[in-house]
Design a protein around this motif. Sequence first.
Motif, PDB file in Angstrom:
ATOM      1  N   MET A 192       0.728  -1.139  -0.076  1.00 17.27           N
ATOM      2  CA  MET A 192      -0.096   0.042  -0.097  1.00 17.27           C
ATOM      3  C   MET A 192       0.906   1.253  -0.089  1.00 17.27           C
ATOM      4  O   MET A 192       1.976   1.439   0.580  1.00 17.27           O
ATOM      5  N   GLU A 193       0.504   2.177  -0.764  1.00 20.80           N
ATOM      6  CA  GLU A 193       1.181   3.393  -0.691  1.00 20.80           C
ATOM      7  C   GLU A 193       0.321   4.442   0.161  1.00 20.80           C
ATOM      8  O   GLU A 193      -0.663   4.470   0.014  1.00 20.80           O
ATOM      9  N   ALA A 194       1.396   4.888   0.984  1.00 24.26           N
ATOM     10  CA  ALA A 194       0.625   5.925   2.303  1.00 24.26           C
ATOM     11  C   ALA A 194       0.749   7.263   1.576  1.00 24.26           C
ATOM     12  O   ALA A 194       1.511   7.595   0.737  1.00 24.26           O
ATOM     13  N   ALA A 195       0.047   8.146   2.662  1.00 25.22           N
ATOM     14  CA  ALA A 195       0.325   9.724   2.508  1.00 25.22           C
ATOM     15  C   ALA A 195       1.791   9.707   2.786  1.00 25.22           C
ATOM     16  O   ALA A 195       2.527   9.112   3.235  1.00 25.22           O
ATOM     17  N   ALA A 196       2.233  10.925   2.055  1.00 24.43           N
ATOM     18  CA  ALA A 196       3.498  11.392   2.278  1.00 24.43           C
ATOM     19  C   ALA A 196       3.974  11.223   3.801  1.00 24.43           C
ATOM     20  O   ALA A 196       3.561  11.594   4.727  1.00 24.43           O
ATOM     21  N   ASP A 197       5.172  10.449   3.906  1.00 23.88           N
ATOM     22  CA  ASP A 197       5.637  10.110   4.978  1.00 23.88           C
ATOM     23  C   ASP A 197       6.127  11.571   5.890  1.00 23.88           C
ATOM     24  O   ASP A 197       6.318  11.904   7.278  1.00 23.88           O
ATOM     25  N   GLU A 198       6.731  12.449   4.985  1.00 24.97           N
ATOM     26  CA  GLU A 198       7.311  13.983   5.631  1.00 24.97           C
ATOM     27  C   GLU A 198       6.187  14.613   5.443  1.00 24.97           C
ATOM     28  O   GLU A 198       5.288  14.843   4.665  1.00 24.97           O
ATOM     29  N   GLU A 199       5.821  15.463   6.621  1.00 24.09           N
ATOM     30  CA  GLU A 199       4.799  16.407   6.610  1.00 24.09           C
ATOM     31  C   GLU A 199       5.143  17.726   5.716  1.00 24.09           C
ATOM     32  O   GLU A 199       6.146  18.288   5.687  1.00 24.09           O
ATOM     33  N   LYS A 200       4.242  17.893   4.783  1.00 23.61           N
ATOM     34  CA  LYS A 200       4.635  19.073   3.907  1.00 23.61           C
ATOM     35  C   LYS A 200       3.696  20.042   4.183  1.00 23.61           C
ATOM     36  O   LYS A 200       2.554  20.094   3.531  1.00 23.61           O
ATOM     37  N   PRO A 201       3.866  21.411   4.987  1.00 25.55           N
ATOM     38  CA  PRO A 201       2.730  22.378   5.321  1.00 25.55           C
ATOM     39  C   PRO A 201       2.202  22.748   3.588  1.00 25.55           C
ATOM     40  O   PRO A 201       3.097  23.123   2.976  1.00 25.55           O
ATOM     41  N   LEU A 202       0.905  23.110   3.771  1.00 25.50           N
ATOM     42  CA  LEU A 202       0.667  23.818   2.468  1.00 25.50           C
ATOM     43  C   LEU A 202       0.755  25.208   2.511  1.00 25.50           C
ATOM     44  O   LEU A 202       0.723  25.918   1.499  1.00 25.50           O
ATOM     45  N   LEU A 203       1.336  25.880   3.563  1.00 19.92           N
ATOM     46  CA  LEU A 203       1.399  27.389   3.673  1.00 19.92           C
ATOM     47  C   LEU A 203       2.952  27.543   4.071  1.00 19.92           C
ATOM     48  O   LEU A 203       3.283  27.188   5.195  1.00 19.92           O
ATOM     49  N   ILE A 204       3.742  28.305   3.188  1.00 22.96           N
ATOM     50  CA  ILE A 204       5.044  28.351   3.438  1.00 22.96           C
ATOM     51  C   ILE A 204       5.186  29.900   4.404  1.00 22.96           C
ATOM     52  O   ILE A 204       4.579  30.830   3.924  1.00 22.96           O
ATOM     53  N   HIS A 205       5.852  29.713   5.450  1.00 24.81           N
ATOM     54  CA  HIS A 205       5.939  31.041   6.059  1.00 24.81           C
ATOM     55  C   HIS A 205       7.631  31.644   5.952  1.00 24.81           C
ATOM     56  O   HIS A 205       8.421  30.782   5.756  1.00 24.81           O
ATOM     57  N   SER A 206       7.590  32.807   6.186  1.00 24.04           N
ATOM     58  CA  SER A 206       8.868  33.510   5.805  1.00 24.04           C
ATOM     59  C   SER A 206       9.646  34.145   6.991  1.00 24.04           C
ATOM     60  O   SER A 206      10.339  34.956   6.914  1.00 24.04           O
ATOM     61  N   GLN A 207       8.615  34.112   8.230  1.00 18.94           N
ATOM     62  CA  GLN A 207       9.271  34.821   9.389  1.00 18.94           C
ATOM     63  C   GLN A 207      10.407  34.075  10.020  1.00 18.94           C
ATOM     64  O   GLN A 207      10.659  32.808   9.892  1.00 18.94           O
ATOM     65  N   ASP A 208      11.235  34.785  10.732  1.00 19.28           N
ATOM     66  CA  ASP A 208      12.342  34.362  11.183  1.00 19.28           C
ATOM     67  C   ASP A 208      12.097  33.359  12.263  1.00 19.28           C
ATOM     68  O   ASP A 208      11.174  33.573  13.043  1.00 19.28           O
ATOM     69  N   GLU A 209      12.988  32.352  12.347  1.00 20.57           N
ATOM     70  CA  GLU A 209      12.858  31.383  13.496  1.00 20.57           C
ATOM     71  C   GLU A 209      12.872  31.811  15.011  1.00 20.57           C
ATOM     72  O   GLU A 209      12.226  31.432  15.832  1.00 20.57           O
ATOM     73  N   GLY A 210      13.662  32.798  14.930  1.00 18.60           N
ATOM     74  CA  GLY A 210      13.831  33.497  16.130  1.00 18.60           C
ATOM     75  C   GLY A 210      12.976  34.379  16.800  1.00 18.60           C
ATOM     76  O   GLY A 210      12.837  35.224  17.781  1.00 18.60           O
ATOM     77  N   SER A 211      11.822  34.743  15.891  1.00 19.06           N
ATOM     78  CA  SER A 211      10.630  35.745  16.250  1.00 19.06           C
ATOM     79  C   SER A 211      10.056  35.130  17.536  1.00 19.06           C
ATOM     80  O   SER A 211      10.046  33.864  17.978  1.00 19.06           O
ATOM     81  N   GLN A 212       9.574  36.080  18.360  1.00 23.09           N
ATOM     82  CA  GLN A 212       8.787  35.937  19.577  1.00 23.09           C
ATOM     83  C   GLN A 212       7.507  35.562  19.524  1.00 23.09           C
ATOM     84  O   GLN A 212       6.827  35.235  20.502  1.00 23.09           O
ATOM     85  N   TYR A 213       7.029  35.818  18.348  1.00 25.17           N
ATOM     86  CA  TYR A 213       5.844  35.321  17.948  1.00 25.17           C
ATOM     87  C   TYR A 213       5.390  34.052  17.088  1.00 25.17           C
ATOM     88  O   TYR A 213       6.362  33.740  16.315  1.00 25.17           O
TER      89      TYR A 213
ATOM     90  N   ALA B 226       4.703  25.996  11.467  1.00 25.04           N
ATOM     91  CA  ALA B 226       5.963  26.564  10.751  1.00 25.04           C
ATOM     92  C   ALA B 226       7.276  26.414  11.607  1.00 25.04           C
ATOM     93  O   ALA B 226       8.363  26.734  10.925  1.00 25.04           O
ATOM     94  N   ASP B 227       7.191  25.942  12.748  1.00 25.49           N
ATOM     95  CA  ASP B 227       8.436  25.720  13.402  1.00 25.49           C
ATOM     96  C   ASP B 227       8.863  24.170  13.509  1.00 25.49           C
ATOM     97  O   ASP B 227       7.957  23.212  13.919  1.00 25.49           O
ATOM     98  N   PRO B 228      10.040  23.830  13.162  1.00 25.64           N
ATOM     99  CA  PRO B 228      10.356  22.473  13.017  1.00 25.64           C
ATOM    100  C   PRO B 228      10.240  21.752  14.317  1.00 25.64           C
ATOM    101  O   PRO B 228       9.779  20.444  14.207  1.00 25.64           O
ATOM    102  N   VAL B 229      10.568  22.287  15.355  1.00 26.77           N
ATOM    103  CA  VAL B 229      10.587  21.699  16.669  1.00 26.77           C
ATOM    104  C   VAL B 229       9.069  21.436  17.050  1.00 26.77           C
ATOM    105  O   VAL B 229       8.831  20.368  17.644  1.00 26.77           O
ATOM    106  N   GLU B 230       8.425  22.539  17.127  1.00 27.18           N
ATOM    107  CA  GLU B 230       7.044  22.504  17.646  1.00 27.18           C
ATOM    108  C   GLU B 230       6.291  21.272  16.708  1.00 27.18           C
ATOM    109  O   GLU B 230       5.209  20.723  17.182  1.00 27.18           O
ATOM    110  N   ARG B 231       6.414  21.393  15.415  1.00 25.58           N
ATOM    111  CA  ARG B 231       5.676  20.444  14.252  1.00 25.58           C
ATOM    112  C   ARG B 231       6.156  18.995  14.942  1.00 25.58           C
ATOM    113  O   ARG B 231       5.080  18.390  14.665  1.00 25.58           O
ATOM    114  N   VAL B 232       7.356  18.826  15.216  1.00 29.55           N
ATOM    115  CA  VAL B 232       7.659  17.251  15.641  1.00 29.55           C
ATOM    116  C   VAL B 232       6.677  17.025  16.856  1.00 29.55           C
ATOM    117  O   VAL B 232       6.044  15.973  17.127  1.00 29.55           O
TER     118      VAL B 232
END
Length: 564
Positions: free
Chosen positions: A1-22, A180-186
């Motif tokens: 069986m072929e599954a949905a993509a194993d890597e999560e691919k966000p539909l919305l791309i964000h450009s804010q800096d990772e260090g943002s407080q928000y 949009a945050d790699p750590v929080e997404r995991v």
Amino acid sequence: MEAAADEEKPLLIHSQDEGSQYTSDGTVDINKQPASRRSTGNWRACYFILGAEFTEGICFFGIQKNLVTYLTSVLHESNVDAARNVSTWIGSCFFTPLLGAFLADTYWGRYRAIVVFLSVYTVGMLVMTLSASLPVLMPSFSTIEIQRAAVYLGLYLVALGTGGIKPCTSALGADQFDSADPVERVTKGSFFNWYYFLVNVGSLLSTTVLVWVQDNVGWGVGYAIPMVFMGFGLVVFVSGRKVYRYKKLGGSPLKRLSQVVVAAARNYRLKLPDDDSALLLHEEELSPSQVNCSTERTSQFRFLDKAAIVVPPSSGKAVETMDPWRTCTVSQVEELKMLLRVFPVWASLLFFFAVTAQMSSTLIEQGMAMDQHVGRFTVPPASLSTFDILAVAAFIPVYDLVLVPLVRRATGRDRGLSQLQRLGVGLALSVLGMAYSASVEMRRLSAARAGRSVNIMWQTPSYVVLGVAEVFTSVGMMEFFYDESPESMKSMGAALAQLAISAGNYLNSAVLGVVASATGRGGAPGWIPDDLNEGHLDYFFWMMAGLSVLNLLMFIYFSLRYKG
């Protein structure tokens, strides 16, 4: 069986800096200001949400696990009627999430929806407690008809209340992690595991402590305890409101889908272009209220693409004023396609939940006809579902820590098994569970006709196998529908998962009715009479096993063609 993509691919791309407080996913705090990473969301907020879901689990399973016993022993319903009514009620509990998800996504938001429905849930538990206490409180006035009416009023208030909780708590919990945050997404993936784990811990407490209280102390006390828990859960949930992250409302997803259907029908005479030149591809050309997450265009269901053909207005109006019921965006079209693609998989899950519904109906009735003594103890038949819960609680860490790494080495996938493969394993295990239950019933019938009895602990493997099947299919289903739903319809995706459980229980109720009607003609006792020694419950279990095999084959067929 072929599954949905194993890597999560966000539909919305964000450009804010990772260090943002928000946060970068557009969430806001209680004051409708951009949500702070440090003071809102993440696990600090999930503790309150998980606490509310934990108390809801205690209440829901405190009713469900022993309801068939209550209906047969207190309201004096027949085995078939009680099993059918339990399945119908459970089905209603998992159907009302569609209403809760719609109100949350369109009007109220998830937080307000949960507060409203938790309140309704608490009132339902109060009615259940009073109905169970009527013979004690009003011995000279209470009748079985009044008590039955009060019981079913309480039951369906609970069904309404749970509809706003089940799809919204899981979605609100996922909202606490910035996609949009790699750590929080995991970390968000861990939330779903703990969510299901705590639901089963609540179920374990209900199956052991509350079922014992209901059978040995009284039904009034047995329902009053979860009522108090539900009130406490409401207080806990509201107390966390200042640390929650809130998603902005984006309009009615049902309206967006309806616009695609109507626009495609109105444009059915138009010819699809060879390229994308005549399709409304650019979301930024629309008014802000129409903007949504863009999705990649696919070639399936090409007829729906006609909804995105730009028809130049004769009056010279600009694109911004274009009729949304005549021309939709490609994103809208793809949202509907995504739902259509998951429908065959969703349909394949219905019979799985018809099988698991036996743990709340026919398996309990089978246990009531067996020897319930284990040493000095008498085991209530409903308490056997403890082994289902223990199997879930024990196998979840085994799955994450042992099975996934082993399978990952063989498949190379980060998740080990693909989502569809995980669902398929659960469906296969459900076949084994029903086959084993049938063999136990054959042995019980043979012993009963010889004047002997079979101990209730022979049911244990049935519950264990079905519990492991739930780890594969129920948790896998939550993840599958969340990942495969459009970005703007995550709550509706969660509701679809609940709807599969609902439809499965309705299906079980219908199957029980058909079996009772077909096998009970001409005065025959049928397969599931009040006295199981006169029937053939084993035939019913074998039938369920056979139908489960056919369902598994159908699932494999559609899985191999998923996104094909």
